[in-house]
Design an enzyme around this catalytic site. Structure first.
Site, PDB file in Angstrom:
ATOM      1  N   ARG A  92       7.066  77.726 100.427  1.00 16.81           N
ATOM      2  CA  ARG A  92       6.293  77.655 101.678  1.00 16.81           C
ATOM      3  C   ARG A  92       6.819  78.689 102.651  1.00 16.81           C
ATOM      4  NH1 ARG A  92       6.682  72.340 104.327  1.00 16.81           N
ATOM      5  NH2 ARG A  92       8.521  71.710 103.142  1.00 16.81           N
ATOM      6  N   ILE A 109      10.427  77.653  91.541  1.00 21.66           N
ATOM      7  CA  ILE A 109      11.316  77.259  90.432  1.00 21.66           C
ATOM      8  C   ILE A 109      10.595  77.250  89.089  1.00 21.66           C
ATOM      9  CG2 ILE A 109      13.024  75.975  91.786  1.00 21.66           C
ATOM     10  CD1 ILE A 109      11.419  73.448  90.583  1.00 21.66           C
ATOM     11  N   TYR A 197       8.408  60.260  89.297  1.00 23.77           N
ATOM     12  CA  TYR A 197       9.579  60.732  90.052  1.00 23.77           C
ATOM     13  C   TYR A 197      10.865  60.169  89.440  1.00 23.77           C
ATOM     14  CZ  TYR A 197      12.627  61.212  94.233  1.00 23.77           C
ATOM     15  OH  TYR A 197      13.644  61.509  95.111  1.00 23.77           O
TER      16      TYR A 197
HETATM   17  N1  LIG Z   1      14.727  62.601 101.242  1.00 25.62           N
HETATM   18  C1  LIG Z   1      15.151  61.518 100.578  1.00 25.62           C
HETATM   19  O1  LIG Z   1      15.093  60.380 101.077  1.00 25.62           O
HETATM   20  C2  LIG Z   1      15.729  61.694  99.208  1.00 25.62           C
HETATM   21  C3  LIG Z   1      15.700  62.902  98.556  1.00 25.62           C
HETATM   22  N2  LIG Z   1      16.212  63.017  97.295  1.00 25.62           N
HETATM   23  C4  LIG Z   1      16.151  64.282  96.587  1.00 25.62           C
HETATM   24  O2  LIG Z   1      16.640  65.339  97.402  1.00 25.62           O
HETATM   25  C5  LIG Z   1      15.895  66.530  97.162  1.00 25.62           C
HETATM   26  C6  LIG Z   1      15.376  67.064  98.485  1.00 25.62           C
HETATM   27  O3  LIG Z   1      14.566  66.061  99.056  1.00 25.62           O
HETATM   28  P1  LIG Z   1      13.636  66.348 100.310  1.00 25.62           P
HETATM   29  O4  LIG Z   1      14.134  67.488 101.090  1.00 25.62           O
HETATM   30  O5  LIG Z   1      13.448  65.039 100.972  1.00 25.62           O
HETATM   31  O6  LIG Z   1      12.270  66.725  99.580  1.00 25.62           O
HETATM   32  P2  LIG Z   1      10.942  67.305 100.245  1.00 25.62           P
HETATM   33  O7  LIG Z   1       9.783  66.717  99.512  1.00 25.62           O
HETATM   34  O8  LIG Z   1      10.979  67.137 101.721  1.00 25.62           O
HETATM   35  O9  LIG Z   1      11.055  68.861  99.919  1.00 25.62           O
HETATM   36  C7  LIG Z   1      10.902  69.368  98.628  1.00 25.62           C
HETATM   37  C8  LIG Z   1      10.631  70.856  98.721  1.00 25.62           C
HETATM   38  O10 LIG Z   1      10.384  71.347  97.396  1.00 25.62           O
HETATM   39  C9  LIG Z   1       9.484  72.416  97.529  1.00 25.62           C
HETATM   40  N3  LIG Z   1       8.809  72.737  96.261  1.00 25.62           N
HETATM   41  C10 LIG Z   1       7.759  72.120  95.683  1.00 25.62           C
HETATM   42  N4  LIG Z   1       7.377  72.789  94.571  1.00 25.62           N
HETATM   43  C11 LIG Z   1       8.221  73.846  94.441  1.00 25.62           C
HETATM   44  C12 LIG Z   1       8.338  74.906  93.511  1.00 25.62           C
HETATM   45  N5  LIG Z   1       7.485  75.044  92.481  1.00 25.62           N
HETATM   46  N6  LIG Z   1       9.317  75.816  93.680  1.00 25.62           N
HETATM   47  C13 LIG Z   1      10.181  75.703  94.729  1.00 25.62           C
HETATM   48  N7  LIG Z   1      10.103  74.745  95.645  1.00 25.62           N
HETATM   49  C14 LIG Z   1       9.131  73.808  95.505  1.00 25.62           C
HETATM   50  C15 LIG Z   1       8.491  71.948  98.599  1.00 25.62           C
HETATM   51  O11 LIG Z   1       7.802  73.046  99.171  1.00 25.62           O
HETATM   52  C16 LIG Z   1       9.408  71.217  99.563  1.00 25.62           C
HETATM   53  O12 LIG Z   1       9.775  72.036 100.654  1.00 25.62           O
HETATM   54  C17 LIG Z   1      14.792  66.147  96.171  1.00 25.62           C
HETATM   55  O13 LIG Z   1      15.176  66.543  94.881  1.00 25.62           O
HETATM   56  C18 LIG Z   1      14.725  64.653  96.258  1.00 25.62           C
HETATM   57  O14 LIG Z   1      14.319  64.079  95.049  1.00 25.62           O
HETATM   58  C19 LIG Z   1      16.759  61.948  96.636  1.00 25.62           C
HETATM   59  C20 LIG Z   1      16.777  60.713  97.227  1.00 25.62           C
HETATM   60  C21 LIG Z   1      16.335  60.499  98.581  1.00 25.62           C
HETATM   61  C1  LIG Z   2      14.501  57.439  97.907  1.00 26.90           C
HETATM   62  C2  LIG Z   2      13.802  58.679  97.532  1.00 26.90           C
HETATM   63  O1  LIG Z   2      14.107  59.252  96.521  1.00 26.90           O
HETATM   64  C3  LIG Z   2      12.701  59.198  98.385  1.00 26.90           C
HETATM   65  N1  LIG Z   2      12.971  59.068  99.783  1.00 26.90           N
HETATM   66  C4  LIG Z   2      11.426  58.449  98.081  1.00 26.90           C
HETATM   67  O2  LIG Z   2      11.193  57.426  98.743  1.00 26.90           O
HETATM   68  O3  LIG Z   2      10.715  58.853  97.142  1.00 26.90           O
END
Ligand SMILES: NC(=O)C1=CN([C@@H]2O[C@H](COP(=O)(O)OP(=O)(O)OC[C@H]3O[C@@H](n4cnc5c(N)ncnc54)[C@H](O)[C@@H]3O)[C@@H](O)[C@H]2O)C=CC1
Ligand SMILES: CC(=O)[C@H](N)C(=O)O
Length: 375
Positions: A92, A109, A197
């Protein structure tokens, strides 16, 4: 991290390694001589692993860095390692404040060659892989979630193994399912998640650990709870309500919750989550008895969260309008997370409990709203 405890454990592990004639794990990581992708595809790229001494600053690439967590992580790592040693990437367009705060690069990615070029040209040594589709948006687009969360991970794993990177991939409470013990959920137990997921995250845990044992990849993984942040928006998960309530409480005084009032889930304030990530990345490999750890801070229900917010904003009115997809997901996830291995192995300790979390969120969003109204 308690430095003395860490140092004494390193000394103990080193002695043990000498006594049994084995080498510490880190040695194997430096000796990757081939990668699975290069062996099977016959690629002509030269093999080299970036040698990275612990006294040097790592050169970090964050994928999916414009989501809820990446910008905050980049800010913290830049304070520690220097602005130009941390590159944010995403598909983005970055907002102007992010673009001007340090290096940003386009990285999809799913484009293996482009990702490899970025790693090589920037001499990357640590890769933090944040790109993913979260639980609720993943259910709405299974094919895309499968591509990003599984194919994308394969690209990242191969590049990390080929170039000797230290790789961090977050997992989640969502990697567990209805047949897992839910209260509390330990590190090692049945994992049969019912979302794409969750399935993709179990796959990431297992593939990362396999690459670690098979190729010496320095893979590190934390299972995050739901993360709560004030200055970044969640990306479409089941725990998003716990961020939205603060914004709505301050802006309108009314909040419509999409989970039932008694749905208990593990949660964490973003500062604890990002600090845990840096701490596990800096932990000497000898101290890691596992490569995938639960981490936790608190557990609450929407009703308990609302009551805590109402201590500051007594006029907050909460209504429940249940989203059946999110509710089914939440009902299959852990209620409490057992993170005793992280606490014992590398000294994990959270700073924020529910009262501190609420105070911090309300102060931040309140100040931001007042500033916006004044302008
Ligand atoms: N936020 C949370 O509560 C939690 C997050 N996580 C993990 O932490 C990591 C980061 O989470 P968030 O920042 O909350 O996720 P998010 O959904 O806010 O951000 C994910 C990012 O990945 C990017 N993306 C999508 N497709 C892509 C591609 N083909 N190439 C490159 N980038 C791409 C999107 O543009 C987005 O900016 C994730 O792997 C998530 O599973 C794990 C548990 C809880
Ligand atoms: C706990 C997570 O991995 C995330 N915030 C979700 O709700 O999908």
């Amino acid at each position: 991290m308690p430095v003395l405890r860490v140092l004494s454990r390193v000394a103990k592990q080193t002695l043990l390694a000498h006594e049994c004639g084995c080498q510490p794990l880190a040695v194997a990581v430096r000796n990757i001589s081939f990668s699975p992708r290069q062996v099977t595809s016959g690629s002509d790229a030269s093999f080299h692993s970036v040698s990275f001494s612990e006294t040097d600053h790592p050169k970090v690439l964050i994928t999916g860095g414009l989501g809820q967590l990446g910008v905050g992580l980049a800010k913290m790592l830049r304070r520690r390692f220097g602005k130009n040693n941390v590159i944010l990437s995403d598909i983005r367009k970055p907002p102007s404040n992010v673009f001007h705060s340090g290096p940003f690069i386009y990285a999809d990615i799913l484009d293996y060659k482009n990702l490899r070029e970025i790693v090589v040209n920037n001499r990357i040594t640590w890769l933090v892989h944040y790109s993913a589709l979260l639980s609720a948006v993943g259910e709405a687009n299974v094919a895309l979630a499968r591509a990003v969360n599984i194919t994308g991970l394969h690209n990242v794993l191969d590049i990390a193994a080929e170039h000797g990177l230290r790789l961090f991939v977050p997992s989640t409470i969502g990697a567990f399912g209805p047949t897992s013990p839910r209260n509390p959920t330990p590190d090692l137990c049945i994992q049969r998640p019912r979302t794409i997921y969750g399935v993709s995250k179990v796959h990431a845990e297992l593939m990362g650990e396999y690459y670690h044992h098979r190729y010496g990849l320095d893979f590190r993984c934390l299972r995050y709870p739901g993360i709560i942040s004030a200055d970044s928006q969640p990306g479409g998960g089941t725990t998003d309500y716990a961020v939205q309530i603060f914004h709505d409480a301050i802006k309108t005084g009314r909040f419509e919750c999409n989970l039932k009032p008694d749905t208990r889930l593990p949660m964490m304030y973003i500062d604890d989550c990002l600090r845990a990530t840096l701490e596990v990345m800096e932990t000497p490999a000898e101290l890691l008895t596992m490569r995938t750890y639960n981490i936790n801070a608190m557990s609450f229900t929407p009703d308990e969260l609302a009551q805590e917010v109402q201590k500051q904003l007594p006029d907050l009115h909460v209504k429940y309008n249940i989203d059946s997809v999110r509710q089914a997901i939440a009902d299959s996830w852990p209620m409490n997370f057992d993170d005793s291995n992280a606490r014992n192995d590398w000294g994990w300790k959270h700073d924020y409990d529910l009262p501190e979390l609420c105070q911090t969120m309300l102060n931040f969003i309140g100040a931001e709203t007042r500033m916006a109204q004044a302008n």
